[in-house]
Design a protein around this motif. Structure first.
Motif, PDB file in Angstrom:
ATOM      1  N   TRP A 397      16.787   5.713  19.505  1.00  0.00           N
ATOM      2  CA  TRP A 397      15.972   5.673  18.286  1.00  0.00           C
ATOM      3  C   TRP A 397      15.930   7.009  17.560  1.00  0.00           C
ATOM      4  N   ALA A 398      15.816   8.110  18.303  1.00  0.00           N
ATOM      5  CA  ALA A 398      15.708   9.425  17.659  1.00  0.00           C
ATOM      6  C   ALA A 398      16.931   9.706  16.796  1.00  0.00           C
ATOM      7  N   VAL A 399      18.087   9.335  17.288  1.00  0.00           N
ATOM      8  CA  VAL A 399      19.325   9.537  16.526  1.00  0.00           C
ATOM      9  C   VAL A 399      19.412   8.518  15.399  1.00  0.00           C
ATOM     10  N   TYR A 400      19.109   7.271  15.739  1.00  0.00           N
ATOM     11  CA  TYR A 400      19.224   6.166  14.779  1.00  0.00           C
ATOM     12  C   TYR A 400      18.343   6.374  13.549  1.00  0.00           C
ATOM     13  N   SER A 401      17.074   6.678  13.774  1.00  0.00           N
ATOM     14  CA  SER A 401      16.131   6.758  12.655  1.00  0.00           C
ATOM     15  C   SER A 401      16.505   7.860  11.681  1.00  0.00           C
ATOM     16  N   SER A 402      17.025   8.971  12.196  1.00  0.00           N
ATOM     17  CA  SER A 402      17.413  10.081  11.326  1.00  0.00           C
ATOM     18  C   SER A 402      18.622   9.716  10.468  1.00  0.00           C
ATOM     19  N   ALA A 403      19.636   9.117  11.090  1.00  0.00           N
ATOM     20  CA  ALA A 403      20.850   8.750  10.350  1.00  0.00           C
ATOM     21  C   ALA A 403      20.587   7.595   9.390  1.00  0.00           C
ATOM     22  N   ALA A 404      19.795   6.620   9.824  1.00  0.00           N
ATOM     23  CA  ALA A 404      19.498   5.464   8.968  1.00  0.00           C
ATOM     24  C   ALA A 404      18.747   5.919   7.721  1.00  0.00           C
ATOM     25  N   ARG A 405      17.823   6.835   7.896  1.00  0.00           N
ATOM     26  CA  ARG A 405      17.042   7.319   6.756  1.00  0.00           C
ATOM     27  C   ARG A 405      17.930   7.998   5.713  1.00  0.00           C
ATOM     28  N   LYS A 406      19.024   8.582   6.164  1.00  0.00           N
ATOM     29  CA  LYS A 406      19.948   9.258   5.251  1.00  0.00           C
ATOM     30  C   LYS A 406      20.971   8.291   4.667  1.00  0.00           C
ATOM     31  N   ASN A 407      20.837   7.010   4.984  1.00  0.00           N
ATOM     32  CA  ASN A 407      21.759   5.983   4.488  1.00  0.00           C
ATOM     33  C   ASN A 407      23.191   6.258   4.945  1.00  0.00           C
ATOM     34  N   GLU A 408      23.337   6.702   6.201  1.00  0.00           N
ATOM     35  CA  GLU A 408      24.668   6.990   6.730  1.00  0.00           C
ATOM     36  C   GLU A 408      25.355   5.737   7.272  1.00  0.00           C
ATOM     37  N   TYR A 409      24.571   4.712   7.613  1.00  0.00           N
ATOM     38  CA  TYR A 409      25.156   3.517   8.209  1.00  0.00           C
ATOM     39  C   TYR A 409      25.546   2.503   7.138  1.00  0.00           C
ATOM     40  N   ALA A 410      26.520   1.666   7.480  1.00  0.00           N
ATOM     41  CA  ALA A 410      26.908   0.588   6.577  1.00  0.00           C
ATOM     42  C   ALA A 410      25.918  -0.569   6.665  1.00  0.00           C
ATOM     43  N   MET A 411      25.430  -0.819   7.859  1.00  0.00           N
ATOM     44  CA  MET A 411      24.459  -1.892   8.080  1.00  0.00           C
ATOM     45  C   MET A 411      23.478  -1.424   9.144  1.00  0.00           C
ATOM     46  N   SER A 412      22.211  -1.336   8.779  1.00  0.00           N
ATOM     47  CA  SER A 412      21.172  -0.924   9.725  1.00  0.00           C
ATOM     48  C   SER A 412      20.205  -2.083   9.935  1.00  0.00           C
ATOM     49  N   VAL A 413      19.322  -1.939  10.908  1.00  0.00           N
ATOM     50  CA  VAL A 413      18.302  -2.952  11.148  1.00  0.00           C
ATOM     51  C   VAL A 413      16.937  -2.285  11.184  1.00  0.00           C
ATOM     52  N   ILE A 414      15.927  -3.051  10.807  1.00  0.00           N
ATOM     53  CA  ILE A 414      14.553  -2.575  10.906  1.00  0.00           C
ATOM     54  C   ILE A 414      13.670  -3.773  11.227  1.00  0.00           C
ATOM     55  N   ALA A 415      12.703  -3.565  12.070  1.00  0.00           N
ATOM     56  CA  ALA A 415      11.698  -4.600  12.332  1.00  0.00           C
ATOM     57  C   ALA A 415      10.404  -4.104  11.690  1.00  0.00           C
ATOM     58  N   TRP A 416      10.144  -4.592  10.487  1.00  0.00           N
ATOM     59  CA  TRP A 416       9.043  -4.070   9.674  1.00  0.00           C
ATOM     60  C   TRP A 416       7.754  -4.807  10.000  1.00  0.00           C
ATOM     61  N   GLY A 417       6.683  -4.050  10.260  1.00  0.00           N
ATOM     62  CA  GLY A 417       5.453  -4.620  10.769  1.00  0.00           C
ATOM     63  C   GLY A 417       4.571  -5.339   9.776  1.00  0.00           C
ATOM     64  N   ASN A 418       4.784  -5.167   8.463  1.00  0.00           N
ATOM     65  CA  ASN A 418       3.908  -5.803   7.465  1.00  0.00           C
ATOM     66  C   ASN A 418       2.436  -5.593   7.829  1.00  0.00           C
ATOM     67  N   GLY A 419       2.117  -4.369   8.230  1.00  0.00           N
ATOM     68  CA  GLY A 419       0.831  -4.083   8.836  1.00  0.00           C
ATOM     69  C   GLY A 419      -0.393  -4.308   7.968  1.00  0.00           C
ATOM     70  N   THR A 420      -0.248  -4.293   6.650  1.00  0.00           N
ATOM     71  CA  THR A 420      -1.411  -4.536   5.801  1.00  0.00           C
ATOM     72  C   THR A 420      -1.699  -6.028   5.651  1.00  0.00           C
ATOM     73  N   GLY A 421      -0.752  -6.858   6.091  1.00  0.00           N
ATOM     74  CA  GLY A 421      -0.960  -8.299   6.041  1.00  0.00           C
ATOM     75  C   GLY A 421      -0.614  -8.942   4.711  1.00  0.00           C
ATOM     76  N   GLU A 422      -0.022  -8.174   3.782  1.00  0.00           N
ATOM     77  CA  GLU A 422       0.373  -8.753   2.506  1.00  0.00           C
ATOM     78  C   GLU A 422       1.674  -8.117   2.023  1.00  0.00           C
ATOM     79  N   GLY A 423       2.313  -8.810   1.055  1.00  0.00           N
ATOM     80  CA  GLY A 423       3.686  -8.503   0.706  1.00  0.00           C
ATOM     81  C   GLY A 423       3.967  -7.165   0.075  1.00  0.00           C
ATOM     82  N   SER A 424       2.986  -6.535  -0.570  1.00  0.00           N
ATOM     83  CA  SER A 424       3.281  -5.304  -1.301  1.00  0.00           C
ATOM     84  C   SER A 424       3.584  -4.130  -0.372  1.00  0.00           C
ATOM     85  N   TYR A 425       3.149  -4.216   0.875  1.00  0.00           N
ATOM     86  CA  TYR A 425       3.392  -3.135   1.836  1.00  0.00           C
ATOM     87  C   TYR A 425       4.897  -2.911   2.012  1.00  0.00           C
ATOM     88  N   ALA A 426       5.641  -3.996   2.188  1.00  0.00           N
ATOM     89  CA  ALA A 426       7.096  -3.876   2.310  1.00  0.00           C
ATOM     90  C   ALA A 426       7.724  -3.499   0.977  1.00  0.00           C
TER      91      ALA A 426
END
Length: 520
Positions: A397-426
């Motif tokens: 994860w430490a390596v992945y999150s840094s590279a993904a944030r820089k848009n270095e990958y062609a295809m990345s994955v994220i499991a987004w928590g939608n923590g506020t419970g409504e669509g605008s958070y994402a």
């Protein structure tokens, strides 16, 4: 002298008795921590840890806003809000909680050094915070924002005195870990977890558990074994492979709830050549094929989501056609389920100019999301069958999150928590056009950029009518679906297990904290 000795003995026996009856709890958790600094990274594990030590102005429990360090709030003008602070609150070092601490906390979020997943999206509309009078704060926003209290329900407040110039190490050592929350830090070992004890100055209800051991156990099978052996009391993110075994054991009980966290594939929208997208001979392509809508549509149609949900996730997820789950705020019921149609996918690739496909690498973290590598391996097989020969790269994860944030990958994955419970958070964090100065797109790792989405976000942010605001979010969901800005896969169910005699009820989203655990 004799009376003093007897009094000392009595006090000692009383203390021993209290210790003997101290309520202790041990939790094994799955999401590693990047830091105990509650404002550093918007990660699930860090968010759970923050709730041990810190509070927010407003609490959000299942889409219901409740008082926190603010007892009441009101909208006093198109761009102004007034918050009344709770009186008598003390930091864990015994000093008073003040308006100055709130003002400092909001400003600090904008400039926390080293953040790879900042909280800036929550404060992006705040222009200023000023003290109207002792105990009363006025928030001025840059635009009308009816969601400000909801935004502040994700902002941990820190003490100005101990936090100024503090590093992540200062929080991890306890030096800067001065909070108003229910617990105080006893010890922390990065990569292993921490121990806490009840905070005697806590303003709220006394915690049921006097002492808590919070252990990081990355391997799901190891967490299950620890629970069955009695080494821990509660585990989170139960592995689907262990479900039947745990459900059949009378020493433990499984608690499963439908969740908000969505598993998404994020195609890169970077127009520059990418070493992770090549032609069939391995040479970099002059143009990124993922910029073509037909290619993205083909990749989405090529995935048999039902098969992945049933065979790999074994019913521990619900198939997703958009980022919000059914019956949540912002879910669009008019969006049709994404069909599995490999033949149509091949036709779309041909129409896009890739009749023979191309080579693609998906990157996925090995130590972050349940069954993520297995899921991505299945996706790679489905894509390879339509000619997009796909390799999977599994990285820490430490390596992945840094590279993904820089848009270095062609295809990345994220499991987004939608923590506020409504669509605008994402919309703010994973879909808006990336703009760090405005606090937008902090986790938009594919750098998807859509004027339609950005316009919908602006409208949703400023709309005070709840029904109209939800309609805007639903329209945004349709727009992202039409553009295949992200490729939704499924929503996780939240699954905990506990030793017999304990009850686990979600606090909010998929956080794992002691207050969730009570006795039967």
């Amino acid at each position: 002298m004799k009376k003093r000795v007897l009094a000392a003995i009595a006090a000692s026996l009383l203390a021993a008795g209290n210790m003997a009856h101290a309520e202790e709890l041990t939790i094994a958790f799955a999401d590693n921590l990047s830091s105990l600094d509650p404002q550093l990274n918007n990660f699930a594990g860090d968010r759970s840890a923050g709730l041990f030590f810190f509070d927010m102005l407003v609490n959000n429990y299942h889409n219901k806003l409740l008082p926190g360090l603010a007892t009441e709030w009101k909208n006093t003008g198109p761009t102004t809000w007034e918050f009344k602070l709770r009186q008598g609150v003390k930091w864990s070092d015994g000093t008073p909680f003040t308006t100055e601490d709130v003002i400092y906390s909001i400003e600090r979020i904008r400039k926390v050094p080293g953040s790879v997943a900042p909280f800036t999206g929550y404060v992006r509309t705040i222009k200023s915070v000023t003290e109207k009078e002792p105990g009363t704060l006025v928030f001025e926003t840059t635009i009308p924002n009816p969601g400000l209290p909801l935004n502040l329900a994700s902002v941990h407040l820190v003490q100005k005195k101990s936090t100024e110039n503090a590093t992540s190490d200062d929080f991890n050592s306890g030096k800067a870990l001065i909070g108003t929350g229910p617990y105080k830090l006893v010890s922390y070992t990065p990569g292993a977890g921490f121990k806490v004890e009840a905070n005697p100055t806590y303003w709220g209800e006394k915690p049921l558990w006097d002492k808590v051991s919070y252990r990081y156990v990355a391997n799901a099978a190891t967490r299950s074994t620890a629970l069955l052996s009695g080494d821990v009391d509660v585990i989170d993110k139960v592995s689907v492979a262990d479900l039947k075994k745990l459900e059949g054991d009378d020493k433990v009980k499984v608690y499963a709830y439908n969740g908000l966290r969505v598993f998404l594939l994020q195609p890169s929208f970077n127009p520059q050549p990418n070493k992770f997208i090549t032609d069939n001979s391995g040479k970099p392509l002059d143009k990124n094929p993922l910029l073509d809508l037909k290619v993205r549509q083909a990749l989405s149609l090529a995935i048999n989501r039902d098969a992945i949900a049933d065979r790999i996730l074994q019913g521990s997820v619900t198939v997703a056609d958009q980022w919000m789950p059914k019956d949540s705020i912002g879910y669009n019921p008019n969006i049709k389920p994404i069909a599995f149609d490999a033949q149509k996918a091949k036709e779309l690739l041909k129409e896009a100019g890739y009749p023979d496909g191309f080579n693609l690498t998906i990157h996925v973290p090995t130590d972050r999301y349940p069954m993520a590598p297995e899921t991505v391996q299945a996706v790679a097989q489905f894509w390879s069958r339509i000619g997009v020969k796909t390799q999977v790269s599994v990285v820490p994860w430490a390596v992945y999150s840094s590279a993904a944030r820089k848009n270095e990958y062609a295809m990345s994955v994220i499991a987004w928590g939608n923590g506020t419970g409504e669509g605008s958070y994402a919309m703010v964090n994973i879909l808006a056009t990336v703009n760090p100065d405005k606090g937008l797109g902090a986790s938009n790792w594919g750098h998807y950029s859509s004027q339609k989405l950005d316009d919908y976000l602006k409208q949703a942010t400023e709309e005070f009518d709840d029904a109209k605001r939800e309609k805007i979010m639903q329209d945004a969901a349709q727009s992202v679906s039409d553009e295949v800005g992200v490729i939704p896969m499924f929503h996780y169910k939240n699954i905990w297990a506990a030793r017999k005699g304990l009850v686990v009820k979600p606090l909010s989203s998929d956080r794992t904290v002691p207050v969730m655990v009570t006795k039967e």
